[in-house]
Scaffold this motif. Structure first.
Motif, PDB file in Angstrom:
ATOM      1  N   TRP A  64       0.861  -1.181   0.000  1.00  0.00           N
ATOM      2  CA  TRP A  64       0.000   0.000   0.000  1.00  0.00           C
ATOM      3  C   TRP A  64       0.894   1.226   0.000  1.00  0.00           C
ATOM      4  O   TRP A  64       1.847   1.299   0.780  1.00  0.00           O
ATOM      5  CB  TRP A  64      -0.837   0.002   1.269  1.00  0.00           C
ATOM      6  N   SER A  67       1.441   7.118   1.344  1.00  0.00           N
ATOM      7  CA  SER A  67       0.587   8.309   1.477  1.00  0.00           C
ATOM      8  C   SER A  67      -0.877   7.977   1.722  1.00  0.00           C
ATOM      9  O   SER A  67      -1.639   8.835   2.183  1.00  0.00           O
ATOM     10  CB  SER A  67       0.716   9.197   0.235  1.00  0.00           C
ATOM     11  N   THR A  68      -1.298   6.744   1.437  1.00  0.00           N
ATOM     12  CA  THR A  68      -2.697   6.365   1.622  1.00  0.00           C
ATOM     13  C   THR A  68      -2.864   5.129   2.514  1.00  0.00           C
ATOM     14  O   THR A  68      -3.985   4.702   2.763  1.00  0.00           O
ATOM     15  CB  THR A  68      -3.374   6.081   0.253  1.00  0.00           C
ATOM     16  N   ARG A  69      -1.771   4.578   2.985  1.00  0.00           N
ATOM     17  CA  ARG A  69      -1.785   3.343   3.787  1.00  0.00           C
ATOM     18  C   ARG A  69      -2.423   3.580   5.159  1.00  0.00           C
ATOM     19  O   ARG A  69      -2.038   4.502   5.871  1.00  0.00           O
ATOM     20  CB  ARG A  69      -0.359   2.847   3.984  1.00  0.00           C
ATOM     21  N   ASP A 133      -4.933   3.977  -4.534  1.00  0.00           N
ATOM     22  CA  ASP A 133      -6.291   4.232  -4.070  1.00  0.00           C
ATOM     23  C   ASP A 133      -7.292   3.692  -5.085  1.00  0.00           C
ATOM     24  O   ASP A 133      -6.910   3.106  -6.098  1.00  0.00           O
ATOM     25  CB  ASP A 133      -6.526   5.723  -3.812  1.00  0.00           C
TER      26      ASP A 133
END
Length: 137
Positions: A64, A67-69, A133
């Motif tokens: 992942w 920045s979005t994990r 994402d």
């Protein structure tokens, strides 16, 4: 995070891979869960579906984008992932830096069948494919 993963429901040697390809788990997604890098965005998508199926949180977090994990991956009690169909792939090959994979995932939740559709975005991070994402759902 460790390089290899431990799952709660990993298929036994010789069992079919949860991703639906005609291969056994160890020769298919299991090798990615064990640390080998997925060569394409589609291979990563399939291996992430399999990681959800076998509840391999470490692999999901490792693949992942930072920045979005999320901090954790929660697995829904009573959820069983039962099938994956890839509908479309754009980019995501060994020569690309990004790509998308549109898929349908089938599941059974507490015995009731269901399906989700998503277009996932993947990018290269430190040379490896990672999930960024979802676009729509």
């Amino acid at each position: 995070m460790s390089r290899t993963s431990r799952s709660r429901r990993a298929p036994r040697a010789g069992e079919p891979c949860p991703c639906g390809l005609p291969a056994v788990y160890g020769d298919c997604c299991g090798r990615f869960h064990a640390g080998q890098a997925a060569p394409t965005a589609e291979a990563l998508m399939r291996s992430r579906f399999s990681a959800f199926a076998v509840e391999d949180e470490a692999y999901l977090l490792r693949t992942w984008h930072p920045s979005t994990r999320p901090a954790r991956v929660e697995f829904e009690q009573g959820m069983r992932w039962t099938g994956l169909e890839i509908e479309a792939v754009t980019g995501g090959s060994p020569i690309h830096r990004d790509g998308t994979v549109t898929f349908r995932a089938r599941y059974a939740y507490r015995g009731q069948p269901g399906e989700m559709r998503e277009q996932s975005r993947f990018v290269r991070h430190e040379g490896a494919w990672v999930y960024l994402d979802a676009i729509g759902g």
